[in-house]
Design a protein around this motif. Structure first.
Motif, PDB file in Angstrom:
ATOM      1  N   UNK A 258     -38.528  44.214 -21.266  1.00 58.07           N
ATOM      2  CA  UNK A 258     -39.423  45.427 -21.160  1.00 58.07           C
ATOM      3  C   UNK A 258     -39.850  46.723 -20.604  1.00 58.07           C
ATOM      4  N   UNK A 259     -39.641  47.264 -20.664  1.00 56.68           N
ATOM      5  CA  UNK A 259     -40.250  48.483 -19.464  1.00 56.68           C
ATOM      6  C   UNK A 259     -41.215  49.716 -20.138  1.00 56.68           C
ATOM      7  N   UNK A 260     -41.851  49.524 -19.308  1.00 57.08           N
ATOM      8  CA  UNK A 260     -43.323  51.234 -19.809  1.00 57.08           C
ATOM      9  C   UNK A 260     -42.506  52.374 -18.625  1.00 57.08           C
ATOM     10  N   UNK A 261     -42.489  53.348 -19.382  1.00 57.32           N
ATOM     11  CA  UNK A 261     -42.640  55.100 -18.468  1.00 57.32           C
ATOM     12  C   UNK A 261     -43.391  55.082 -18.432  1.00 57.32           C
ATOM     13  N   UNK A 262     -45.372  54.971 -18.098  1.00 59.28           N
ATOM     14  CA  UNK A 262     -46.286  55.544 -17.805  1.00 59.28           C
ATOM     15  C   UNK A 262     -45.584  56.482 -16.713  1.00 59.28           C
ATOM     16  N   UNK A 263     -46.253  58.225 -17.465  1.00 56.83           N
ATOM     17  CA  UNK A 263     -46.203  59.469 -18.199  1.00 56.83           C
ATOM     18  C   UNK A 263     -47.945  59.495 -16.922  1.00 56.83           C
ATOM     19  N   UNK A 264     -48.757  59.997 -15.806  1.00 50.79           N
ATOM     20  CA  UNK A 264     -49.406  60.154 -15.154  1.00 50.79           C
ATOM     21  C   UNK A 264     -49.850  61.472 -14.559  1.00 50.79           C
TER      22      UNK A 264
ATOM     23  N   UNK B 260     -46.290  62.649 -13.064  1.00 48.37           N
ATOM     24  CA  UNK B 260     -46.161  62.097 -11.973  1.00 48.37           C
ATOM     25  C   UNK B 260     -45.275  60.283 -13.157  1.00 48.37           C
ATOM     26  N   UNK B 261     -43.849  60.315 -12.938  1.00 47.69           N
ATOM     27  CA  UNK B 261     -43.724  59.015 -13.789  1.00 47.69           C
ATOM     28  C   UNK B 261     -43.376  58.017 -13.073  1.00 47.69           C
ATOM     29  N   UNK B 262     -43.394  56.305 -13.829  1.00 52.94           N
ATOM     30  CA  UNK B 262     -42.976  55.644 -13.100  1.00 52.94           C
ATOM     31  C   UNK B 262     -42.464  54.428 -14.088  1.00 52.94           C
ATOM     32  N   UNK B 263     -41.630  53.632 -13.640  1.00 55.71           N
ATOM     33  CA  UNK B 263     -41.630  52.684 -15.178  1.00 55.71           C
ATOM     34  C   UNK B 263     -41.574  51.082 -13.930  1.00 55.71           C
TER      35      UNK B 263
ATOM     36  N   UNK C 196     -52.634  50.130 -18.052  1.00 54.76           N
ATOM     37  CA  UNK C 196     -52.100  51.277 -17.337  1.00 54.76           C
ATOM     38  C   UNK C 196     -52.126  51.534 -16.077  1.00 54.76           C
ATOM     39  N   UNK C 197     -53.879  51.901 -16.398  1.00 53.41           N
ATOM     40  CA  UNK C 197     -54.147  52.773 -14.459  1.00 53.41           C
ATOM     41  C   UNK C 197     -54.116  51.685 -13.698  1.00 53.41           C
ATOM     42  N   UNK C 198     -54.097  50.300 -13.717  1.00 52.93           N
ATOM     43  CA  UNK C 198     -54.530  49.080 -13.072  1.00 52.93           C
ATOM     44  C   UNK C 198     -52.884  48.569 -12.280  1.00 52.93           C
ATOM     45  N   UNK C 199     -51.959  49.426 -13.466  1.00 55.63           N
ATOM     46  CA  UNK C 199     -50.851  49.064 -12.958  1.00 55.63           C
ATOM     47  C   UNK C 199     -50.038  50.399 -12.471  1.00 55.63           C
ATOM     48  N   UNK C 200     -50.603  51.526 -12.266  1.00 55.24           N
ATOM     49  CA  UNK C 200     -50.309  53.138 -11.536  1.00 55.24           C
ATOM     50  C   UNK C 200     -50.978  52.583 -10.394  1.00 55.24           C
TER      51      UNK C 200
ATOM     52  N   UNK D 244     -51.139  60.754 -19.222  1.00 53.34           N
ATOM     53  CA  UNK D 244     -50.591  61.307 -20.142  1.00 53.34           C
ATOM     54  C   UNK D 244     -49.800  60.771 -21.337  1.00 53.34           C
ATOM     55  N   UNK D 245     -48.736  59.796 -21.225  1.00 54.37           N
ATOM     56  CA  UNK D 245     -47.990  58.980 -22.221  1.00 54.37           C
ATOM     57  C   UNK D 245     -46.969  58.022 -21.004  1.00 54.37           C
ATOM     58  N   UNK D 246     -46.843  57.144 -22.346  1.00 52.21           N
ATOM     59  CA  UNK D 246     -46.207  56.031 -22.021  1.00 52.21           C
ATOM     60  C   UNK D 246     -45.046  55.690 -22.961  1.00 52.21           C
ATOM     61  N   UNK D 247     -43.660  55.528 -22.691  1.00 47.10           N
ATOM     62  CA  UNK D 247     -42.591  55.827 -23.709  1.00 47.10           C
ATOM     63  C   UNK D 247     -42.310  53.987 -22.816  1.00 47.10           C
TER      64      UNK D 247
END
Length: 137
Positions: free
Chosen positions: A57-63, A89-92, A103-107, A126-129
């Motif tokens: 399971x992966x999250x794409x965090x747009x921030x 920006x985004x990270x996976x 989420x903020x801690x992960x970023x 901003x968003x999480x996929x």
């Protein structure tokens, strides 16, 4: 619908519901680990490869970074400051669906910044996929 198919489906559904209802309070996961895009066989404690592979399971965090951050490694502070501010920006990251995601801690941890609540206001989510990957055998 075939009656013989209904019983296993009902049993699986009941078991899934019971596991969700009886679960303990989940832990908070604030470590951003890079998403691994390849599937590897699971390895047991004895070091032998298992035939079953876990669901990934992966999250794409747009921030956006909106303020100054502090690098964990002082030698990386310059690189952290070069990241664009006030832009998407985004990270996976790999995610454990059984925990609560900070989420903020992960970023912050993914970026190599100090993952302290002191720096949380500098990260705007901003968003999480998300994506779930079932690895073939």
């Amino acid at each position: 619908m075939n009656k013989h198919l209904l019983i296993p489906l009902f049993t699986m559904g009941a078991a899934l519901f019971a596991s969700q209802v009886m679960a303990a309070v989940p832990v908070v996961d604030n470590i951003g680990k890079a998403a691994n895009a390849s599937c590897k066989p699971a390895v047991n404690a004895a070091g032998a490869a298992s035939l079953t592979q876990p669901l990934l399971h992966f999250d794409k965090i747009i921030f956006a970074i909106t303020d100054k951050l502090q690098a964990i490694n002082p030698d990386e502070q310059g690189n952290l400051e070069k990241l664009p501010r006030n832009t998407e920006l985004d990270i996976k990251v790999i995610d454990n669906p059984r925990t609560v995601a900070d989420l903020r801690g992960k970023v912050l941890s993914f970026l190599g910044a100090v993952p302290s609540p002191e720096f949380y206001p500098a990260i705007k989510i901003i968003d999480v996929d998300y994506a779930v990957i079932v690895c073939p055998k």
